[in-house]
Enzyme design. Structure first.
Site, mmCIF file in Angstrom:
data_model
loop_
_atom_site.group_PDB
_atom_site.id
_atom_site.type_symbol
_atom_site.label_atom_id
_atom_site.label_comp_id
_atom_site.label_asym_id
_atom_site.label_seq_id
_atom_site.Cartn_x
_atom_site.Cartn_y
_atom_site.Cartn_z
ATOM 1 N N ARG A 69 -0.067 -0.268 8.681
ATOM 2 C CA ARG A 69 1.255 -0.927 8.617
ATOM 3 C C ARG A 69 2.312 -0.131 9.400
ATOM 4 O O ARG A 69 3.465 -0.005 8.979
ATOM 5 C CB ARG A 69 1.713 -1.078 7.161
ATOM 6 C CG ARG A 69 0.917 -2.080 6.359
ATOM 7 C CD ARG A 69 1.091 -3.477 6.917
ATOM 8 N NE ARG A 69 0.524 -4.478 6.051
ATOM 9 C CZ ARG A 69 -0.769 -4.823 6.061
ATOM 10 N NH1 ARG A 69 -1.617 -4.242 6.899
ATOM 11 N NH2 ARG A 69 -1.219 -5.748 5.249
ATOM 12 N N GLU A 129 7.143 -2.025 2.025
ATOM 13 C CA GLU A 129 6.580 -2.404 3.320
ATOM 14 C C GLU A 129 7.549 -3.370 3.992
ATOM 15 O O GLU A 129 7.664 -3.415 5.212
ATOM 16 C CB GLU A 129 5.230 -3.080 3.050
ATOM 17 C CG GLU A 129 4.380 -3.307 4.252
ATOM 18 C CD GLU A 129 3.997 -4.749 4.386
ATOM 19 O OE1 GLU A 129 4.479 -5.385 5.340
ATOM 20 O OE2 GLU A 129 3.232 -5.242 3.543
ATOM 21 N N SER A 133 3.019 -8.796 0.658
ATOM 22 C CA SER A 133 2.977 -7.498 -0.034
ATOM 23 C C SER A 133 4.327 -6.818 0.113
ATOM 24 O O SER A 133 4.820 -6.665 1.231
ATOM 25 C CB SER A 133 1.933 -6.586 0.598
ATOM 26 O OG SER A 133 0.667 -7.168 0.541
HETATM 27 N N1 EPU Z 1 -5.183 -5.537 -8.164
HETATM 28 C C1 EPU Z 1 -4.828 -5.308 -9.481
HETATM 29 N N2 EPU Z 1 -4.220 -6.324 -10.168
HETATM 30 C C2 EPU Z 1 -3.990 -7.529 -9.619
HETATM 31 C C3 EPU Z 1 -4.372 -7.770 -8.263
HETATM 32 C C4 EPU Z 1 -4.979 -6.745 -7.557
HETATM 33 O O1 EPU Z 1 -5.023 -4.243 -10.034
HETATM 34 O O2 EPU Z 1 -3.460 -8.396 -10.289
HETATM 35 C C5 EPU Z 1 -5.817 -4.451 -7.401
HETATM 36 C C6 EPU Z 1 -7.306 -4.615 -7.411
HETATM 37 O O3 EPU Z 1 -7.855 -3.374 -7.743
HETATM 38 C C7 EPU Z 1 -7.657 -4.963 -5.985
HETATM 39 C C8 EPU Z 1 -6.552 -4.235 -5.260
HETATM 40 O O4 EPU Z 1 -5.394 -4.437 -6.079
HETATM 41 O O5 EPU Z 1 -8.910 -4.516 -5.638
HETATM 42 C C9 EPU Z 1 -6.300 -4.651 -3.858
HETATM 43 O O6 EPU Z 1 -5.946 -6.008 -3.762
HETATM 44 P P1 EPU Z 1 -6.245 -6.814 -2.402
HETATM 45 O O7 EPU Z 1 -7.599 -6.534 -1.937
HETATM 46 O O8 EPU Z 1 -5.826 -8.215 -2.595
HETATM 47 O O9 EPU Z 1 -5.345 -6.189 -1.313
HETATM 48 P P2 EPU Z 1 -3.886 -5.588 -1.353
HETATM 49 O O10 EPU Z 1 -4.000 -4.130 -1.182
HETATM 50 O O11 EPU Z 1 -3.140 -6.121 -2.493
HETATM 51 C C10 EPU Z 1 -3.698 -5.807 1.257
HETATM 52 C C11 EPU Z 1 -2.587 -6.128 2.225
HETATM 53 C C12 EPU Z 1 -2.416 -7.643 2.298
HETATM 54 C C13 EPU Z 1 -3.728 -8.259 2.744
HETATM 55 C C14 EPU Z 1 -4.824 -7.876 1.721
HETATM 56 C C15 EPU Z 1 -6.193 -8.386 2.128
HETATM 57 C C16 EPU Z 1 -1.037 -4.232 2.198
HETATM 58 C C17 EPU Z 1 0.248 -3.690 1.728
HETATM 59 N N3 EPU Z 1 -1.362 -5.466 1.797
HETATM 60 O O12 EPU Z 1 -3.236 -6.232 -0.013
HETATM 61 O O13 EPU Z 1 -1.438 -7.928 3.261
HETATM 62 O O14 EPU Z 1 -3.624 -9.659 2.844
HETATM 63 O O15 EPU Z 1 -4.899 -6.446 1.633
HETATM 64 O O16 EPU Z 1 -6.681 -7.666 3.212
HETATM 65 O O17 EPU Z 1 -1.751 -3.567 2.946
HETATM 66 C C18 EPU Z 1 0.896 -8.285 3.512
HETATM 67 O O18 EPU Z 1 0.934 -7.261 4.152
HETATM 68 O O19 EPU Z 1 1.941 -8.976 3.325
HETATM 69 C C19 EPU Z 1 -0.352 -8.712 2.939
HETATM 70 C C20 EPU Z 1 -0.444 -9.768 2.149
#
Ligand code: EPU
Length: 340
Positions: free
Chosen positions: A159, A324, A228
């Site tokens: 990012r 972010e 995010s």
């Molecule tokens: N999780 C929880 N509780 C919840 C939901 C998720 O604990 O209710 C935890 C879980 O452990 C899960 C982890 O969060 O494994 C990660 O969630 P996810 O894989 O959906 O990814 P993220 O880290 O939340 C990142 C990007 C997203 C991108 C997704 C998928 C960042 C800041 N965000 O989200 O990007 O779509 O991975 O690759 O890097 C954005 O930047 O706007 C964005 C949506």
């Protein structure tokens, strides 16, 4: 160039807080960019899917609106796609898929413009813009010249890029060059895509990414949000180990370089914020990393919620969450960094 005055900020940020943008310069060419008054420097703006306006004093905005694209075949397999900054990102991904070109399908449904994509090196489902980017065309305000920057010069990180740092305020991204292929380049490692077969089609990957995203991320057209809200913190492995001893269920993604990523969503969830609201601003119930505006949200509600989340996560885990999303304005009433 079009000069717009007193624009409704709700049309220029997908978080849709009430705000008035005093001046917006809409440019269609580098000749237009050369005419933009530079004192004070305008803030370069795309579609506002990663920007929240925190009034009352807001800077002039400059938007690069041109959106043409050209495909140059390098050989039978590889094509370089040159696309101007004003093109919508998801529509571009959709077009590449319709042409049978692999490369961008994991980045489907990411809101925003092509010009904004390199700034924060958009990424999802195991692919980042940096993996597909060949160059970025950058217009320098000072020398009034166009520079083609190589992917190395862009210094992409998680990012992050040179455009967020040294080049911030120095000019405008006017086009991006992307490398696409006819041969499949499937990235199916990420949870949600791992059920696809090893010979799945481009369309299947694209459709699955859309289904997975729609299941947990709110559509900004229906519920105002900026995706995010915080970055996933990158912590030294030693700190992560210590935390894991206390929180055995904590998910950890090792980066293999002495650092690991901890999901901000998990930290926020554990701190009890899922579904919580301050005024009309809340922490989304399906994905707590996403903050939403239910309609009448105020900047002060958002700043309060950010501060509460940062405070709770820090006192519980000793981890500092960094937004972010860009908070633009002067009402720096909390410890949250606000840029103008
Ligand atoms: N999780 C929880 N509780 C919840 C939901 C998720 O604990 O209710 C935890 C879980 O452990 C899960 C982890 O969060 O494994 C990660 O969630 P996810 O894989 O959906 O990814 P993220 O880290 O939340 C990142 C990007 C997203 C991108 C997704 C998928 C960042 C800041 N965000 O989200 O990007 O779509 O991975 O690759 O890097 C954005 O930047 O706007 C964005 C949506």
């Amino acid at each position: 160039m079009e000069l717009l005055q007193q624009q409704d900020g709700r049309l220029l940020s997908t978080f849709r807080l009430a705000a008035v943008l005093p001046t917006v310069y809409q440019c269609y060419s580098t000749e237009d960019l050369a005419k933009v008054p530079l004192s004070p420097r305008p803030r370069v703006h795309g579609e506002g899917s990663n920007t929240v306006f925190i009034g009352p004093e807001l800077p002039a905005l400059c938007r690069y609106m041109a959106s043409a694209k050209t495909l140059n075949w390098l050989d039978d397999d590889r094509a370089e796609l040159h696309v101007e900054a004003g093109h919508n990102w998801h529509q571009l991904v959709q077009w590449t898929v319709s042409q049978g070109l692999w490369g961008l399908e994991n980045l489907a449904l990411i809101p925003g413009s092509v010009g904004a994509a390199p700034v924060q090196n958009i990424g999802a489902y195991g692919v980042e813009l940096a993996d597909r980017c060949r160059y970025v065309d950058f217009y320098h305000w000072d020398q009034q010249r166009l520079e083609r920057m190589t992917v190395e010069q862009c210094r992409f990180g998680y990012r992050d890029s040179v455009f967020k740092r040294e080049m911030a305020g120095r000019g405008v991204i006017v086009a991006v060059g992307l490398m696409l292929t006819r041969q499949p380049q499937r990235v199916l490692t990420y949870q949600g895509l791992d059920q696809l077969s090893a010979d799945c089609s481009l369309q299947q990957v694209f459709d699955t990414v859309i289904t997975v995203r729609q299941a947990k991320l709110p559509d900004p057209a229906e519920l105002a949000n900026c995706g995010s809200f915080f970055k996933n913190p990158l912590l030294p492995d030693a700190d992560v180990k210590a935390l894991q001893q206390r929180y055995t269920a904590m998910p950890v993604y090792s980066q293999g370089n002495g650092y690991s990523k901890v999901p901000a969503a998990w930290l926020i969830d554990q701190a009890g914020f899922k579904g919580k609201q301050v005024g009309d601003v809340g922490c989304y119930h399906k994905q707590p990393l996403v903050l939403v505006n239910y309609g009448q949200g105020q900047a002060s509600d958002l700043l309060t919620l950010i501060a509460q989340i940062q405070h709770q996560v820090h006192s519980r885990f000793g981890v500092t969450l960094e937004p972010e999303v860009q908070l633009v304005g002067r009402q720096a009433t909390t410890q949250t960094s606000v840029v103008s």
